[in-house]
Motif scaffolding. Structure first.
Motif, PDB file in Angstrom:
ATOM      1  N   THR A  58      64.943  93.444 -49.312  1.00 11.70           N
ATOM      2  CA  THR A  58      66.051  94.397 -49.153  1.00 11.70           C
ATOM      3  C   THR A  58      67.370  93.651 -48.986  1.00 11.70           C
ATOM      4  O   THR A  58      68.382  94.007 -49.596  1.00 11.70           O
ATOM      5  CB  THR A  58      65.799  95.309 -47.942  1.00 11.70           C
TER       6      THR A  58
ATOM      7  N   HIS B 242      70.588  93.611 -51.575  1.00 17.75           N
ATOM      8  CA  HIS B 242      71.911  94.010 -51.081  1.00 17.75           C
ATOM      9  C   HIS B 242      72.966  92.965 -51.460  1.00 17.75           C
ATOM     10  O   HIS B 242      74.058  93.298 -51.933  1.00 17.75           O
ATOM     11  CB  HIS B 242      71.851  94.202 -49.562  1.00 17.75           C
TER      12      HIS B 242
ATOM     13  N   HIS C 104      59.375  92.807 -46.685  1.00 14.86           N
ATOM     14  CA  HIS C 104      60.200  93.830 -47.333  1.00 14.86           C
ATOM     15  C   HIS C 104      61.660  93.682 -46.920  1.00 14.86           C
ATOM     16  O   HIS C 104      62.566  93.838 -47.729  1.00 14.86           O
ATOM     17  CB  HIS C 104      59.674  95.226 -46.962  1.00 14.86           C
ATOM     18  N   SER C 105      61.906  93.352 -45.658  1.00  7.83           N
ATOM     19  CA  SER C 105      63.293  93.237 -45.182  1.00  7.83           C
ATOM     20  C   SER C 105      64.031  92.097 -45.888  1.00  7.83           C
ATOM     21  O   SER C 105      65.230  92.200 -46.159  1.00  7.83           O
ATOM     22  CB  SER C 105      63.354  93.062 -43.669  1.00  7.83           C
TER      23      SER C 105
END
Length: 65
Positions: free
Chosen positions: A38, A42, A34-35
């Motif tokens: 993300t 971004h 997930h990171s």
């Protein structure tokens, strides 16, 4: 004056037609965490590229895994 406005309208129509013909590339991105997703979202938002976005999530226990 009329000739200038006629030319301007034709130029605007030509630019609009050109924009409609421009094919926007599709970006596929795969990630394990997930990171990472993300972080890439971004970074994506810092660009001028604006199209609909979809995030598909799977995990342990998903059929076929």
């Amino acid at each position: 004056m009329e000739v200038d406005s006629y030319r301007k309208r034709n130029k605007e129509k030509a630019e609009t037609a050109t924009k409609k013909r421009t094919k926007i590339p599709t970006i596929y991105y795969a990630s394990r965490t997930h990171s990472q997703i993300t972080q890439v979202i971004h970074e994506y938002r810092k660009t001028g590229y604006r199209v609909p976005m979809a995030v598909l999530v799977g995990g342990l226990g998903v059929a076929g895994s």
